[in-house]
Design an enzyme around this catalytic site. Structure first.
Site, PDB file in Angstrom:
ATOM      1  N   TYR A   1       0.725  -1.230   0.021  1.00 39.42           N
ATOM      2  CA  TYR A   1       0.127  -0.112   0.044  1.00 39.42           C
ATOM      3  C   TYR A   1       0.810   1.340  -0.074  1.00 39.42           C
ATOM      4  CZ  TYR A   1      -4.773   2.081  -0.079  1.00 39.42           C
ATOM      5  OH  TYR A   1      -5.795   2.520  -0.400  1.00 39.42           O
ATOM      6  N   LEU A   2       1.794   1.266  -1.065  1.00 41.23           N
ATOM      7  CA  LEU A   2       2.967   2.069  -0.968  1.00 41.23           C
ATOM      8  C   LEU A   2       2.503   3.498  -0.869  1.00 41.23           C
ATOM      9  CD1 LEU A   2       5.377   0.512  -3.597  1.00 41.23           C
ATOM     10  CD2 LEU A   2       4.991   0.171  -1.009  1.00 41.23           C
TER      11      LEU A   2
ATOM     12  N   GLU B   1       4.382   7.769  -0.595  1.00 41.09           N
ATOM     13  CA  GLU B   1       5.671   8.669  -1.046  1.00 41.09           C
ATOM     14  C   GLU B   1       6.811   8.451   0.059  1.00 41.09           C
ATOM     15  OE1 GLU B   1       7.113  10.696  -2.843  1.00 41.09           O
ATOM     16  OE2 GLU B   1       5.405  10.462  -4.207  1.00 41.09           O
ATOM     17  N   GLY B   2       6.413   7.685   1.327  1.00 42.73           N
ATOM     18  CA  GLY B   2       7.432   7.609   2.193  1.00 42.73           C
ATOM     19  C   GLY B   2       8.254   6.157   1.695  1.00 42.73           C
ATOM     20  N   HIS B   3       7.584   5.246   1.389  1.00 38.49           N
ATOM     21  CA  HIS B   3       8.027   3.915   0.497  1.00 38.49           C
ATOM     22  C   HIS B   3       8.693   4.481  -0.524  1.00 38.49           C
ATOM     23  CE1 HIS B   3       4.278   2.392   2.595  1.00 38.49           C
ATOM     24  NE2 HIS B   3       5.118   1.545   3.076  1.00 38.49           N
TER      25      HIS B   3
ATOM     26  N   GLN C   1      13.061   6.470   9.088  1.00 41.40           N
ATOM     27  CA  GLN C   1      13.070   7.144  10.391  1.00 41.40           C
ATOM     28  C   GLN C   1      11.687   7.114  10.940  1.00 41.40           C
ATOM     29  OE1 GLN C   1      15.477   7.804  12.273  1.00 41.40           O
ATOM     30  NE2 GLN C   1      14.344   9.022  13.775  1.00 41.40           N
ATOM     31  N   LYS C   2      10.765   7.219  10.194  1.00 37.56           N
ATOM     32  CA  LYS C   2       9.243   7.087  10.695  1.00 37.56           C
ATOM     33  C   LYS C   2       9.105   6.154  11.710  1.00 37.56           C
ATOM     34  CE  LYS C   2       4.580   6.809  10.494  1.00 37.56           C
ATOM     35  NZ  LYS C   2       4.438   5.829  10.587  1.00 37.56           N
ATOM     36  N   ASP C   3       9.801   4.893  11.396  1.00 35.21           N
ATOM     37  CA  ASP C   3       9.616   3.799  12.412  1.00 35.21           C
ATOM     38  C   ASP C   3      10.914   3.903  13.301  1.00 35.21           C
ATOM     39  OD1 ASP C   3       6.966   2.482  11.993  1.00 35.21           O
ATOM     40  OD2 ASP C   3       7.973   3.075  10.031  1.00 35.21           O
TER      41      ASP C   3
ATOM     42  N   SER D   1       1.741   7.260   6.241  1.00 36.56           N
ATOM     43  CA  SER D   1       1.480   5.797   6.718  1.00 36.56           C
ATOM     44  C   SER D   1       0.465   5.308   5.849  1.00 36.56           C
ATOM     45  CB  SER D   1       1.025   5.785   8.280  1.00 36.56           C
ATOM     46  OG  SER D   1       0.674   4.548   8.506  1.00 36.56           O
TER      47      SER D   1
END
Ligand code: AMP
Length: 287
Positions: free
Chosen positions: A32-33, A35-37, A151-153, A188
């Site tokens: 479920y991509l 922009e973060g991915h 870095q989100k996680d 997310s």
């Protein structure tokens, strides 16, 4: 876009790539991509000759009553977006390929896995054991030169760095910055759960972290900074599951800013979504 569903099929392609001297980058995701991915895939495509994106909603990192079943999935869209961002190959195994009958081994990273989200009263250390185990398997299956995480996680990143160092994985780990919506909400896949009212409340999580950062600018006690964050959350009607200041490297609790990087981390339920966010700050050491 080529999609491999088995370890054997994946190894065949990668053995060939390695024979040709190509470097391999791995971007593990649950799909479920967004922009973060995609930012991770782009970074990988800049560094490496072949980028493998894994799409696997890993049951081992979901607790009972969590959202494993309803976690959003859209493989066709993911394949298209990954390709546009520079991926060369998708690895999308099913659960039985990753955890065949008789599977009995897990990786536990002590300490780092037991705080913040890993507190037994929250998602618990089993969550990070699920993450560490699947990442160990992916590193062994793909054998990348570099693997990319967000870095989100932040806690997940710390756990993976520790595991890679402790178990002598031959891979470079790259942690990339959190990508946000224009209003500051960290991207997310779970943002898809937010209704309209929840979506407008959710940016308060990042605003709260910014308030803490501002309050921390002169150093002092971390509680002062956390109180500034808490009042932003209260105003938005958000009750944090936790809001903490911890050493960014080893996640030990920090009471007074000490001149070293400090992770300000928050988790909160907003409507149907459990959201996390964090900021690393380096306020001066107090007298
Ligand atoms: P997930 O699919 O949520 O398991 O995430 C896969 C990878 O993307 C993990 O390394 C995450 O840390 C990373 N990631 C997720 N959201 C973001 C974001 N907003 N910015 C940067 N990286 C992210």
């Amino acid at each position: 876009m080529r999609i491999e569903r088995t370890k054997a099929g994946l190894r065949e392609v990668l053995t060939e790539a390695r024979r040709e001297g190509r470097t391999i980058g791995l971007v593990p995701t649950m799909g479920y991509l967004h922009e973060g991915h995609l930012s991770l895939i782009r970074a990988a495509a800049e560094d490496c000759d072949l980028v493998v994106v894994s799409l696997f909603v890993n049951p081992a990192q979901f607790g009972p009553g969590e959202d494993f079943e309803r976690y959003p999935r859209d493989e066709a869209r993911d394949a298209e977006l990954a390709e546009q961002a520079g991926a060369g190959l998708i690895y999308a195994p099913d659960v039985a390929e990753v955890y065949p009958q008789g599977f009995a081994t897990s990786v536990a990273v002590a300490g780092l896995s037991e705080v913040l989200c890993g507190d037994p009263a929250r998602r618990g250390p089993e969550h990070f054991s699920g993450v560490a185990t699947v990442v160990a398997k992916l590193l062994n299956t793909v054998g990348p030169d570099v693997a990319y995480f967000g870095q989100k996680d932040a806690q997940q990143a710390a756990v993976i760095r520790r595991m890679v160092a402790d178990l002598d994985f031959q891979v470079r780990i790259e942690i990339k910055e959190t990508i946000r919506e224009p209003d500051g909400l960290a991207m997310s896949s779970r943002n898809a759960y937010l209704g309209e009212a929840d979506r407008s409340a959710a940016p308060a999580i990042n605003r709260a972290l910014r308030a803490a950062e501002a309050a921390a600018a002169a150093g002092g006690r971390t509680e002062t900074a956390l109180a500034a964050a808490r009042s932003v959350l209260v105003e938005a009607g958000i009750e944090p599951e936790y809001l903490e200041a911890r050493d960014a490297a080893d996640l030990t609790e920090i009471e007074t800013f000490n001149g070293r990087p400090v992770l300000l981390a928050v988790a909160a339920r907003v409507g149907r979504a459990r959201l996390i966010d964090n900021l690393v700050v380096i306020p001066p050491q107090s007298e």
